[in-house]
Design a protein around this motif. Structure first.
Motif, PDB file in Angstrom:
ATOM      1  N   ASN A  57       0.821  -1.220   0.000  1.00 16.07           N
ATOM      2  CA  ASN A  57       0.000   0.000   0.000  1.00 16.07           C
ATOM      3  C   ASN A  57       0.852   1.266   0.000  1.00 16.07           C
ATOM      4  OD1 ASN A  57      -2.438  -1.352  -0.095  1.00 16.07           O
ATOM      5  ND2 ASN A  57      -2.744  -1.340   2.118  1.00 16.07           N
ATOM      6  N   ALA A  58       2.002   1.199   0.689  1.00 18.10           N
ATOM      7  CA  ALA A  58       2.887   2.368   0.751  1.00 18.10           C
ATOM      8  C   ALA A  58       3.450   2.715  -0.625  1.00 18.10           C
ATOM      9  CB  ALA A  58       4.032   2.104   1.726  1.00 18.10           C
ATOM     10  N   LYS A  59       3.450   1.732  -1.519  1.00 15.48           N
ATOM     11  CA  LYS A  59       3.946   1.961  -2.878  1.00 15.48           C
ATOM     12  C   LYS A  59       2.803   2.222  -3.863  1.00 15.48           C
ATOM     13  CE  LYS A  59       7.875  -1.092  -1.983  1.00 15.48           C
ATOM     14  NZ  LYS A  59       8.478  -2.421  -2.268  1.00 15.48           N
ATOM     15  N   GLY A  60       1.624   2.483  -3.326  1.00 17.75           N
ATOM     16  CA  GLY A  60       0.484   2.790  -4.192  1.00 17.75           C
ATOM     17  C   GLY A  60      -0.522   1.684  -4.339  1.00 17.75           C
ATOM     18  N   GLY A  61      -0.279   0.556  -3.671  1.00 18.10           N
ATOM     19  CA  GLY A  61      -1.214  -0.552  -3.748  1.00 18.10           C
ATOM     20  C   GLY A  61      -1.062  -1.349  -5.031  1.00 18.10           C
ATOM     21  N   VAL A  62      -2.155  -1.901  -5.501  1.00 21.46           N
ATOM     22  CA  VAL A  62      -2.165  -2.684  -6.734  1.00 21.46           C
ATOM     23  C   VAL A  62      -3.018  -1.950  -7.760  1.00 21.46           C
ATOM     24  CG1 VAL A  62      -2.804  -4.874  -7.795  1.00 21.46           C
ATOM     25  CG2 VAL A  62      -1.896  -4.844  -5.461  1.00 21.46           C
ATOM     26  N   GLY A  63      -2.399  -1.534  -8.857  1.00 24.50           N
ATOM     27  CA  GLY A  63      -3.124  -0.794  -9.884  1.00 24.50           C
ATOM     28  C   GLY A  63      -3.700   0.513  -9.380  1.00 24.50           C
ATOM     29  N   GLY A  64      -3.003   1.140  -8.439  1.00 16.97           N
ATOM     30  CA  GLY A  64      -3.461   2.408  -7.891  1.00 16.97           C
ATOM     31  C   GLY A  64      -4.514   2.282  -6.799  1.00 16.97           C
ATOM     32  N   GLN A  65      -4.849   1.059  -6.452  1.00 15.13           N
ATOM     33  CA  GLN A  65      -5.835   0.841  -5.395  1.00 15.13           C
ATOM     34  C   GLN A  65      -5.174   0.165  -4.192  1.00 15.13           C
ATOM     35  OE1 GLN A  65      -9.971  -0.323  -6.807  1.00 15.13           O
ATOM     36  NE2 GLN A  65      -8.715  -1.176  -8.449  1.00 15.13           N
ATOM     37  N   LYS A  66      -5.453   0.660  -3.023  1.00 12.65           N
ATOM     38  CA  LYS A  66      -4.906   0.068  -1.809  1.00 12.65           C
ATOM     39  C   LYS A  66      -5.757  -1.105  -1.341  1.00 12.65           C
ATOM     40  CE  LYS A  66      -2.438   4.159  -0.259  1.00 12.65           C
ATOM     41  NZ  LYS A  66      -2.138   5.079   0.866  1.00 12.65           N
ATOM     42  N   ILE A  67      -5.096  -2.041  -0.713  1.00 10.85           N
ATOM     43  CA  ILE A  67      -5.775  -3.228  -0.205  1.00 10.85           C
ATOM     44  C   ILE A  67      -6.183  -2.983   1.239  1.00 10.85           C
ATOM     45  CG2 ILE A  67      -5.528  -5.686   0.319  1.00 10.85           C
ATOM     46  CD1 ILE A  67      -3.310  -5.711  -1.881  1.00 10.85           C
ATOM     47  N   GLU A  68      -7.434  -3.202   1.525  1.00 11.90           N
ATOM     48  CA  GLU A  68      -7.914  -3.068   2.902  1.00 11.90           C
ATOM     49  C   GLU A  68      -8.424  -4.420   3.391  1.00 11.90           C
ATOM     50  OE1 GLU A  68     -11.330  -0.946   5.681  1.00 11.90           O
ATOM     51  OE2 GLU A  68     -11.044  -0.252   3.615  1.00 11.90           O
ATOM     52  N   ILE A  69      -7.855  -4.889   4.480  1.00 10.08           N
ATOM     53  CA  ILE A  69      -8.341  -6.107   5.116  1.00 10.08           C
ATOM     54  C   ILE A  69      -9.396  -5.703   6.146  1.00 10.08           C
ATOM     55  CG2 ILE A  69      -7.757  -8.187   6.408  1.00 10.08           C
ATOM     56  CD1 ILE A  69      -6.422  -8.110   3.698  1.00 10.08           C
ATOM     57  N   VAL A  70     -10.632  -6.109   5.907  1.00 11.32           N
ATOM     58  CA  VAL A  70     -11.719  -5.823   6.847  1.00 11.32           C
ATOM     59  C   VAL A  70     -11.825  -7.017   7.792  1.00 11.32           C
ATOM     60  CG1 VAL A  70     -14.140  -5.210   7.104  1.00 11.32           C
ATOM     61  CG2 VAL A  70     -12.891  -4.533   5.036  1.00 11.32           C
ATOM     62  N   SER A  71     -11.356  -6.850   9.030  1.00 12.41           N
ATOM     63  CA  SER A  71     -11.296  -7.953   9.991  1.00 12.41           C
ATOM     64  C   SER A  71     -12.414  -7.853  11.015  1.00 12.41           C
ATOM     65  CB  SER A  71      -9.946  -7.952  10.714  1.00 12.41           C
ATOM     66  OG  SER A  71      -8.894  -8.174   9.801  1.00 12.41           O
ATOM     67  N   LEU A  72     -13.120  -8.949  11.217  1.00 12.57           N
ATOM     68  CA  LEU A  72     -14.157  -9.045  12.236  1.00 12.57           C
ATOM     69  C   LEU A  72     -13.764 -10.120  13.239  1.00 12.57           C
ATOM     70  CD1 LEU A  72     -17.449  -8.887  10.109  1.00 12.57           C
ATOM     71  CD2 LEU A  72     -16.191  -6.998  11.177  1.00 12.57           C
ATOM     72  N   ASP A  73     -14.060  -9.885  14.495  1.00 12.74           N
ATOM     73  CA  ASP A  73     -13.705 -10.805  15.577  1.00 12.74           C
ATOM     74  C   ASP A  73     -14.771 -11.887  15.723  1.00 12.74           C
ATOM     75  OD1 ASP A  73     -12.699 -12.038  17.827  1.00 12.74           O
ATOM     76  OD2 ASP A  73     -13.152 -10.383  19.196  1.00 12.74           O
ATOM     77  N   ASP A  74     -14.362 -13.152  15.536  1.00 12.77           N
ATOM     78  CA  ASP A  74     -15.320 -14.237  15.752  1.00 12.77           C
ATOM     79  C   ASP A  74     -15.105 -14.951  17.091  1.00 12.77           C
ATOM     80  OD1 ASP A  74     -13.208 -16.089  15.363  1.00 12.77           O
ATOM     81  OD2 ASP A  74     -13.631 -16.258  13.230  1.00 12.77           O
ATOM     82  N   LYS A  75     -14.145 -14.435  17.876  1.00 17.40           N
ATOM     83  CA  LYS A  75     -13.879 -14.971  19.217  1.00 17.40           C
ATOM     84  C   LYS A  75     -13.568 -16.471  19.191  1.00 17.40           C
ATOM     85  CE  LYS A  75     -16.948 -11.471  21.171  1.00 17.40           C
ATOM     86  NZ  LYS A  75     -18.144 -11.184  21.997  1.00 17.40           N
ATOM     87  N   PHE A  76     -13.125 -16.948  18.048  1.00 20.01           N
ATOM     88  CA  PHE A  76     -12.811 -18.363  17.819  1.00 20.01           C
ATOM     89  C   PHE A  76     -14.041 -19.248  18.018  1.00 20.01           C
ATOM     90  CE2 PHE A  76     -10.042 -22.262  18.344  1.00 20.01           C
ATOM     91  CZ  PHE A  76      -9.528 -22.196  17.066  1.00 20.01           C
ATOM     92  N   ASP A  77     -15.194 -18.712  17.658  1.00 20.47           N
ATOM     93  CA  ASP A  77     -16.468 -19.412  17.752  1.00 20.47           C
ATOM     94  C   ASP A  77     -16.973 -19.672  16.331  1.00 20.47           C
ATOM     95  OD1 ASP A  77     -19.137 -20.154  17.922  1.00 20.47           O
ATOM     96  OD2 ASP A  77     -19.618 -18.750  19.529  1.00 20.47           O
TER      97      ASP A  77
END
Length: 372
Positions: A57-77
């Motif tokens: 992302n610091a280099k501009g991402g991929v094809g000018g788009q940054k990658i965002e990891i949307v993380s949700l907590d499943d509490k290991f359930d």
């Protein structure tokens, strides 16, 4: 409007659009136990993945788009894993999923992945059921648990250790690891000294530990996750078990070692990546350099797994073209051939989503580090 005003308006619009493009994001979903029994290892694997994705992302991402990891907590359930997956795919609109954790958790979301045509890259589980038969939307990166257990038993046998028992969690992960252990016993003309299982939600070793101690094992294969294994190892030691204890790569984290405390030294942990200090592998040096630049301390095996899985994910996104979507990402991953992650080569096809086949053993030293 005068010509100069049109120019100014056009310039303003260009700036607006350029700014939007710079902020455009490729959304990737992740549901994982940010809290719960696997939290320590999860934090490290996510940290390793972030090292690589942040650098991209610091280099501009991929094809000018940054990658965002949307993380949700499943509490290991597993139930929350399923709910989170639906939220990420159906509401957040992610084009892919990344590094789920847990065997029943990952198994449970396969129908949702198939329903929406969403690829999952690098599930942090080595369950054979995710390898054979091939699951169209699962792209494994690490080797299987069964390979780890078989190698551990073969190693113990070469050392003359034959009185080997198994303690495993009572779920699909535990059953998978047990199958690997039984294969290992058969391959080495051995029989299990004992097989004990514990409840995943409420592990209780008050009865198990004395029974295991009574068998006087030379070694115990302990198949479980995080806090449950920590408590189990402590219970075995308190009951008088002096034999070698072996657990699997899902516990290969600094947090696991820290939680074990005085019980950590001498515990064998199987590994599915080269040593986090081995400069013979380009991806280890790459991860080290990025960690040093961020002021992060020593790498751990869990961080290495996250780092390599992130490299595979990003390569898939790159090959998906300028407008990556779910179908293009899946096709790009399935067409990935002889991709060198930095000293190890990975390939996928329509009939093989196995990934890497690396397996090794480590032992926790007095300094809390994994030694090969």
């Amino acid at each position: 409007m005068k010509f100069t005003q049109w120019l100014r308006a056009g310039a303003a619009l260009a700036v607006c659009c350029t700014g939007w493009m710079a902020q455009a994001q490729i959304l990737i979903g992740q549901t994982v136990g940010i809290t719960g029994s696997a939290a320590a290892t999860v934090a490290e694997s996510m940290g390793g993945a972030a090292l690589y994705i942040d650098s991209v992302n610091a280099k501009g991402g991929v094809g000018g788009q940054k990658i965002e990891i949307v993380s949700l907590d499943d509490k290991f359930d597993p139930k929350l894993t399923l709910e989170n997956t639906r939220t990420l795919i159906e509401q957040k609109g992610v084009i892919g999923m990344f590094m789920t954790r847990g065997t029943p958790h990952t198994q449970g979301i396969v129908p949702v992945l198939e329903q929406h045509g969403v690829a999952l890259v690098g599930p942090s589980t080595g369950a054979m059921v995710l390898h054979e038969p091939v699951s169209k939307y699962i792209f494994n990166v690490r080797a299987t648990y069964q390979r780890e257990v078989e190698k551990a038993i073969t190693h113990l046998n070469t050392l003359g250790i034959k009185r080997i028992g198994v303690v495993h969690v009572d779920d699909t992960f535990g059953a998978d690891g047990l199958a690997g252990a039984l294969n290992g016993f058969k391959a080495n003309s051995l029989e299990a000294l004992f097989i004990e299982k514990f409840d995943r939600a409420k592990p209780d070793y008050t009865a198990i530990a004395p029974r295991v101690a009574g068998k006087q094992p030379q070694a115990v294969i302990f198949i479980g996750t995080g806090a449950a294994v920590v408590d189990g190892i402590k219970a075995l030691r308190s009951a008088g078990v002096t034999g070698q204890i072996v657990t699997l790569s899902n516990n290969a984290s600094g947090g696991f070692v820290k939680a074990l405390g005085d019980s950590a030294r001498g515990v064998v942990v199987t590994q599915v990546f080269p040593s986090e200090r081995s400069l013979n592998y380009g991806f280890i040096k790459e991860a080290m350099d990025l960690a040093r630049a961020k002021g992060v301390g020593d790498l751990t095996p869990a961080m290495v797994e996250g780092f390599v899985s992130a490299k595979v994910l990003v390569e898939g996104i790159r090959r998906a073209g300028p407008k990556p979507d779910r179908a293009r990402l899946h096709a790009a991953l399935e067409g990935l051939k002889k991709y060198d992650v930095g000293g190890l080569e990975l390939s996928y096809s329509a009939t093989d989503h196995t990934g890497l086949d690396f397996s090794d053993l480590s032992i926790i030293g007095s300094d809390g580090r994994f030694k090969r």
